[in-house]
Design an enzyme around this catalytic site. Structure first.
Site, short mmCIF file in Angstrom:
data_model
loop_
_atom_site.label_atom_id
_atom_site.label_comp_id
_atom_site.label_asym_id
_atom_site.label_seq_id
_atom_site.Cartn_x
_atom_site.Cartn_y
_atom_site.Cartn_z
N HIS A 118 -4.39 -2.00 7.05
CA HIS A 118 -4.10 -0.59 7.29
C HIS A 118 -5.11 0.08 8.23
O HIS A 118 -4.73 0.77 9.17
CB HIS A 118 -4.09 0.18 5.96
CG HIS A 118 -3.18 -0.41 4.93
ND1 HIS A 118 -1.98 -0.98 5.23
CD2 HIS A 118 -3.30 -0.52 3.57
CE1 HIS A 118 -1.39 -1.41 4.12
NE2 HIS A 118 -2.18 -1.14 3.10
N LYS A 131 -12.07 2.33 -3.73
CA LYS A 131 -11.36 2.74 -4.94
C LYS A 131 -12.28 3.64 -5.75
O LYS A 131 -13.50 3.54 -5.65
CB LYS A 131 -11.02 1.52 -5.79
CG LYS A 131 -10.12 0.50 -5.12
CD LYS A 131 -8.66 0.86 -5.28
CE LYS A 131 -7.75 -0.20 -4.71
NZ LYS A 131 -6.43 0.34 -4.34
N LYS A 145 4.25 5.44 8.00
CA LYS A 145 3.93 6.82 7.61
C LYS A 145 4.15 7.75 8.80
O LYS A 145 3.73 7.44 9.91
CB LYS A 145 2.48 6.92 7.11
CG LYS A 145 2.25 6.22 5.76
CD LYS A 145 0.81 6.39 5.29
CE LYS A 145 0.47 5.49 4.13
NZ LYS A 145 0.81 6.00 2.81
N ASP A 200 -7.97 -5.92 1.46
CA ASP A 200 -6.84 -5.13 0.97
C ASP A 200 -6.53 -3.94 1.89
O ASP A 200 -5.37 -3.55 2.03
CB ASP A 200 -7.18 -4.63 -0.45
CG ASP A 200 -6.03 -3.90 -1.12
OD1 ASP A 200 -4.92 -4.46 -1.12
OD2 ASP A 200 -6.24 -2.79 -1.64
N LYS A 232 -8.98 11.61 -2.78
CA LYS A 232 -7.97 10.81 -2.09
C LYS A 232 -7.76 11.42 -0.72
O LYS A 232 -7.33 12.58 -0.61
CB LYS A 232 -6.65 10.82 -2.87
CG LYS A 232 -5.54 10.07 -2.14
CD LYS A 232 -4.34 9.82 -3.02
CE LYS A 232 -3.16 9.22 -2.25
NZ LYS A 232 -3.41 7.92 -1.64
N GLU A 237 -9.67 6.39 -1.95
CA GLU A 237 -8.68 6.51 -3.01
C GLU A 237 -9.38 6.93 -4.30
O GLU A 237 -10.53 6.54 -4.54
CB GLU A 237 -7.99 5.16 -3.26
CG GLU A 237 -7.22 4.66 -2.06
CD GLU A 237 -6.42 3.42 -2.42
OE1 GLU A 237 -5.24 3.57 -2.77
OE2 GLU A 237 -6.97 2.32 -2.36
N LYS A 282 2.58 -7.58 2.75
CA LYS A 282 1.18 -7.94 2.76
C LYS A 282 0.76 -8.35 1.36
O LYS A 282 1.44 -7.95 0.43
CB LYS A 282 0.33 -6.79 3.30
CG LYS A 282 0.09 -5.67 2.28
CD LYS A 282 -0.96 -4.73 2.76
CE LYS A 282 -2.33 -5.07 2.27
NZ LYS A 282 -2.71 -4.51 0.98
N HIS A 285 2.70 -1.04 5.51
CA HIS A 285 3.44 0.20 5.25
C HIS A 285 2.79 1.42 5.87
O HIS A 285 3.44 2.44 6.07
CB HIS A 285 3.72 0.38 3.74
CG HIS A 285 2.56 0.89 2.96
ND1 HIS A 285 1.55 0.08 2.52
CD2 HIS A 285 2.24 2.14 2.51
CE1 HIS A 285 0.66 0.80 1.85
NE2 HIS A 285 1.06 2.05 1.83
C1 BG6 Z 1 -1.92 -1.15 -0.52
C2 BG6 Z 1 -3.13 -1.69 -1.23
O1 BG6 Z 1 -1.61 -1.94 0.60
O2 BG6 Z 1 -2.20 0.17 -0.09
C3 BG6 Z 1 -3.52 -0.81 -2.39
O3 BG6 Z 1 -2.86 -3.01 -1.68
C4 BG6 Z 1 -3.71 0.61 -1.94
O4 BG6 Z 1 -4.70 -1.29 -3.03
C5 BG6 Z 1 -2.48 1.06 -1.15
O5 BG6 Z 1 -3.90 1.42 -3.07
C6 BG6 Z 1 -2.70 2.43 -0.55
O6 BG6 Z 1 -1.48 2.87 -0.03
P1 BG6 Z 1 -1.18 4.43 0.10
O7 BG6 Z 1 0.13 4.49 0.83
O8 BG6 Z 1 -1.13 4.96 -1.29
O9 BG6 Z 1 -2.33 4.99 0.87
#
Ligand code: BG6
Length: 501
Positions: free
Chosen positions: A248, A348, A190, A243, A353, A224, A156, A186
């Site tokens: 996601h 962000k 998980k 993003d 988190k 995050e 991505k 990704h």
């Molecule tokens: C990525 C984004 O796809 O996922 C990032 O581009 C983000 O900005 C990240 O921080 C978050 O992934 P994870 O696995 O840390 O939740």
């Protein structure tokens, strides 16, 4: 001794072999697969990059990434030498078609050495603007017409909007068949995300209440605490909606809202997910401000340390209108979910988190308890924590011990670490790389899925792009985002659910 099947012999080419993703994620994942005996008995990994590396320097670089980022970083690296014998580096100008002959040569050499035709996997861990050119050059190699063994993995972001995603799909489709294309999200790798399917469809007790008759609303949070982490150049042209939400969060939403699959066939699961995306109620541009809130962080403080504002970050314009926070209210127009609001948010530099999903149930239909006993009454909730907490909790009312009938909300908790602590959970990239080698596309996005997800966010993106935000920056680091997002959910009589740390 292994008690599981291993993928067939494979040669992996990693474009972006000297880049960050390979350093932090891909090589550590491949090495963990090796340690767990999941790598093919015969494999070769070729990092491809522009930078000059001697093979020893390249190995050292990758090993350093493992020490810093692998889930096994604390362990002895006794097997590294064995693993790294199968790792090579090709310095190559990916813009030069003639240079691609080294790829064919390497595959031929391995084929002769192993006495079998291997899987050939091209992993494009490169900046999105390089993908079309590399894919086109790969497409002209004879290797790519082998639909059964040659695969291409695309990271991505997949496109920048609906049109560019569609164009990229069309371009890839000219060279590869859909079965050869693995579009990564990704989050789907998980463990806790995959477990949503187990929770919903391996148990009989949840499905009967998993619908509009019992569920009042759903919340999905992916907050995050990090900022840009040096990715200003990329993020400035992306923003939170592109993003995180387009991919996601919508993928999580699909898993929560999809109908039961008939089988685990990759296309069956993906059909059920795409049905959800296609059923999301489209917004008219006029309704965007009622259903979506954007935010951008100001300068401020986190744990006594100064945090620069987004507009002060490297690679960011001083008047930037990029969203670092997005909250959206969706509805799914189908029988199961009609009328159930689904609130999602991500940002962000937020207070915590936490990625989690909460299904809040409707109130009990009648309260037979005396008013004072029910002062602490709360609706039932099922919360699925994806990360960093990994648990599922069910909230219900219990009688507080004592001579009077006082009620109190309590929780039943299933915690992954407590239950499975001694079995190392694979990282998302381990699962996904293994799936690519095995040829299982279930956890990857099909062309129509990606486009359907873009279609969902396009009206919001277009409205935001055409209207300069007047209140940016509008939230402080270490907060829960802009007040407008609280107001959006409060209009429906709800509030964002922030779980205790
Ligand atoms: C990525 C984004 O796809 O996922 C990032 O581009 C983000 O900005 C990240 O921080 C978050 O992934 P994870 O696995 O840390 O939740």
């Amino acid at each position: 001794m292994t008690n599981h099947k291993r993928p067939p012999a494979s040669v992996l080419f990693i474009f972006g072999g000297s880049g960050d993703l390979n350093y932090r994620k891909l090589t550590p994942a491949l090495y963990n697969l090796f340690l767990d005996d999941y790598m093919p008995e015969k494999f070769e990994i070729a990092g491809i990059g522009r930078s000059a590396y001697t093979i020893d320097a390249y190995h050292e670089h990758l090993k350093d990434g493992i020490t810093k980022f692998s889930r096994r970083k604390g362990e002895e690296n006794g097997h590294w030498n064995e693993f790294s014998k199968n790792v090579t580096y090709l310095q190559m100008d990916a813009e030069d078609q003639a240079a691609y002959s080294v790829i064919t040569d390497l595959v031929k050499a391995k084929e002769a050495e192993w006495g079998t035709h291997p899987n050939v996997i091209f992993y494009l861990a490169v900046a999105p603007q390089l993908v079309p050119a590399i894919a086109t050059k790969l497409g002209s190699l004879n290797l790519c017409s082998d639909k059964a063994s040659t695969r291409i993995v695309i990271e991505k972001p997949f496109g920048h909007d609906l049109q560019s995603a569609h164009d990229l799909n069309t371009l890839l489709g000219r060279m590869f068949s859909e079965e050869q294309i693995y579009r990564i999200d990704h989050y789907l790798g998980k463990e806790t995300v995959q477990n949503i399917i187990a929770l919903r469809f391996a148990n009989a007790m949840f499905e009967p209440v998993w619908n509009r008759n019992f569920i009042d609303h759903i919340q999905i949070t992916a907050s995050e605490t990090v900022g840009l982490e040096g990715r200003g150049g990329y993020y400035e042209n992306s923003g939170a909606l592109r993003d995180m939400v387009q991919n996601h969060i919508l993928q999580i939403l699909c898993m929560v809202a999809m109908e039961a699959p008939v089988s685990f066939d990759a296309n069956e699961i993906r059909n059920k997910k795409v049905d959800v995306l296609n059923a999301i109620r489209p917004f008219s541009r006029e309704k965007v401000h009622e259903n979506a809130v954007r935010g951008q962080y100001s300068k401020g403080w986190r744990q006594g340390k100064a945090v620069p504002g987004y507009r002060e970050e490297k690679g960011v314009a001083p008047e930037s209108a990029t969203d670092t926070y997005a909250a959206v209210k969706f509805y799914i127009d189908n029988w199961r979910w009609q009328g159930v609001p689904i609130y999602v948010r991500t940002g962000k530099h937020m207070h915590q988190k936490a990625t989690n999903i909460t299904l809040q149930f409707r109130p009990a239909p009648h309260n037979a308890f005396p008013t004072e006993s029910a002062e602490t009454w709360r609706p039932n909730r099922l919360t699925i924590s994806i990360q960093p907490e990994m648990d599922i909790r069910m909230r219900f009312q219990a009688k507080r011990p004592g001579q009077s009938m006082m009620l109190e909300p309590v929780e039943m908790v299933f915690n992954f670490d407590e239950q499975f602590g001694d079995q190392h959970a694979p990282e998302a990239y381990e699962t996904l790389l293994l799936d690519v080698m095995e040829g299982d596309a279930t956890l990857f996005m099909r062309a129509d899925q990606v486009e359907a997800a873009w279609k969902v966010v396009m009206p919001i993106l277009e409205t935001w792009e055409n209207r300069t935000p007047v209140d940016f920056p509008n939230y402080a680091p270490d907060s829960w985002g802009p007040e407008d997002a609280d107001a959006m959910i409060a209009r429906d009589g709800h509030s964002w659910i922030n779980l205790p740390k």
